[in-house]
Motif scaffolding. Sequence first.
Motif, PDB file in Angstrom:
ATOM      1  N   MET A 122       0.847  -1.191   0.000  1.00 20.22           N
ATOM      2  CA  MET A 122       0.000   0.000   0.000  1.00 20.22           C
ATOM      3  C   MET A 122       0.880   1.236   0.000  1.00 20.22           C
ATOM      4  N   ARG A 123       0.523   2.207  -0.791  1.00 20.17           N
ATOM      5  CA  ARG A 123       1.207   3.497  -0.762  1.00 20.17           C
ATOM      6  C   ARG A 123       0.629   4.306   0.395  1.00 20.17           C
ATOM      7  N   THR A 124       1.484   4.714   1.299  1.00 17.22           N
ATOM      8  CA  THR A 124       0.985   5.426   2.478  1.00 17.22           C
ATOM      9  C   THR A 124       0.424   6.796   2.118  1.00 17.22           C
ATOM     10  N   THR A 125       0.788   7.296   0.949  1.00 16.74           N
ATOM     11  CA  THR A 125       0.237   8.587   0.522  1.00 16.74           C
ATOM     12  C   THR A 125      -1.257   8.472   0.221  1.00 16.74           C
ATOM     13  N   ASN A 126      -1.752   7.229   0.074  1.00 18.89           N
ATOM     14  CA  ASN A 126      -3.180   7.012  -0.131  1.00 18.89           C
ATOM     15  C   ASN A 126      -3.942   6.947   1.191  1.00 18.89           C
TER      16      ASN A 126
ATOM     17  N   TYR B 131       9.506  -2.032   4.091  1.00 17.44           N
ATOM     18  CA  TYR B 131       8.898  -1.779   5.395  1.00 17.44           C
ATOM     19  C   TYR B 131       7.645  -2.655   5.479  1.00 17.44           C
ATOM     20  N   THR B 132       7.667  -3.617   6.407  1.00 19.65           N
ATOM     21  CA  THR B 132       6.642  -4.648   6.438  1.00 19.65           C
ATOM     22  C   THR B 132       6.016  -4.777   7.819  1.00 19.65           C
TER      23      THR B 132
ATOM     24  N   VAL C 179       0.088   2.090   9.491  1.00 18.13           N
ATOM     25  CA  VAL C 179       0.223   2.731   8.172  1.00 18.13           C
ATOM     26  C   VAL C 179       0.351   4.239   8.332  1.00 18.13           C
ATOM     27  N   GLY C 180      -0.503   4.813   9.181  1.00 18.44           N
ATOM     28  CA  GLY C 180      -0.450   6.251   9.411  1.00 18.44           C
ATOM     29  C   GLY C 180       0.862   6.684  10.036  1.00 18.44           C
ATOM     30  N   PHE C 181       1.390   5.885  10.936  1.00 19.27           N
ATOM     31  CA  PHE C 181       2.664   6.211  11.578  1.00 19.27           C
ATOM     32  C   PHE C 181       3.787   6.202  10.537  1.00 19.27           C
ATOM     33  N   CYS C 182       3.751   5.237   9.624  1.00 16.42           N
ATOM     34  CA  CYS C 182       4.744   5.192   8.547  1.00 16.42           C
ATOM     35  C   CYS C 182       4.615   6.418   7.644  1.00 16.42           C
ATOM     36  N   PHE C 183       3.379   6.795   7.339  1.00 14.95           N
ATOM     37  CA  PHE C 183       3.145   7.977   6.508  1.00 14.95           C
ATOM     38  C   PHE C 183       3.748   9.225   7.145  1.00 14.95           C
ATOM     39  N   LYS C 184       3.529   9.378   8.449  1.00 18.68           N
ATOM     40  CA  LYS C 184       4.054  10.552   9.154  1.00 18.68           C
ATOM     41  C   LYS C 184       5.575  10.550   9.208  1.00 18.68           C
ATOM     42  N   ASN C 185       6.184   9.366   9.046  1.00 12.69           N
ATOM     43  CA  ASN C 185       7.637   9.265   9.075  1.00 12.69           C
ATOM     44  C   ASN C 185       8.230   9.090   7.679  1.00 12.69           C
ATOM     45  N   SER C 186       7.477   9.539   6.682  1.00 12.24           N
ATOM     46  CA  SER C 186       7.954   9.634   5.284  1.00 12.24           C
ATOM     47  C   SER C 186       8.270   8.293   4.641  1.00 12.24           C
TER      48      SER C 186
END
Length: 289
Positions: A133-137, A219-220, A244-251
């Motif tokens: 999944m792309r975290t930008t989504n 990142y899994t 997923v959101g935590f990964c998004f916030k950490n780029s």
Amino acid sequence: MVFLEKLSLFNINHLRKLYNRNEDAYICDKSFFDIYDEESFFLKYVIRKQIKLFKVNNDYVGYIWYEYPSDEGFSNIYSIYLKEECIDLLNSKLLSFFNIKTFRFDMVASSGASSIMKKLNFNINSKNILMRMRTTNFYRNNFDKRYFFKHFKEGQDEELRCKIQNSVFNEKNRIPLTVKDVYIEEEEDYYLRNYAVFVCNEYRQAVGYGQVIFNKGLYTIVNLGILKEYRHQGYGDALVKYLVGFCFKNSIKNIYIRVEKNNYQALNLYKKIGFEEYQSFITWSKNIN
């Protein structure tokens, strides 16, 4: 017939040539030589014991790289390779020379090593799908305020993690996770500090656990599970979204998760969140003694 030979300083260049042909190792974050070439002389000697070379008529035709067996005699195969023209020469009795009770090999489903596994009489233990999944989504408003989250703290939460994981993953043949295992993992290259998370109920009691690791450049999400009495109440969905959101916030742009192919409930959940199928894997196993 295929014979085994220990890896030594005298034949290691043959392994280098063979290893460059193979891309089937999945469990390890680094290739054998990424690990081996960085170590001291003594540790190189120890690591060489994890390799056996395959020989046919004095020619080096393949290898097997495996971990030291656990106290229960269990060992993961990290990578295995044999020249295609030599596969018919394999005999499953070859494995009796290893002092191991059970071998397990996790590999890409499309790998050519499947023919090696069949020839050695391995059985398919499970089929899995790696999803991406792309975290930008991902949108921050996915968070449900009914759930609470607590990040794992090294030196404090090891016992709690063991308690939850051993309750969630209590299969008959599974070796229970120990506090020592967790401490060892915290020193591994794939381990990411602050990326392990408990999901909690309204009383701030941990009812589930999951973490993100960095393995083979991916990142899994792994070790995801909810206590039985709290399942089907949205905790799993909330924990995945939080990670997923935590990964998004950490780029982190892409996040992966692995699921058994016949676990339709989990597959549908991950698809609903935004994951898509990326790659298929097969886990093979064989009891030797």
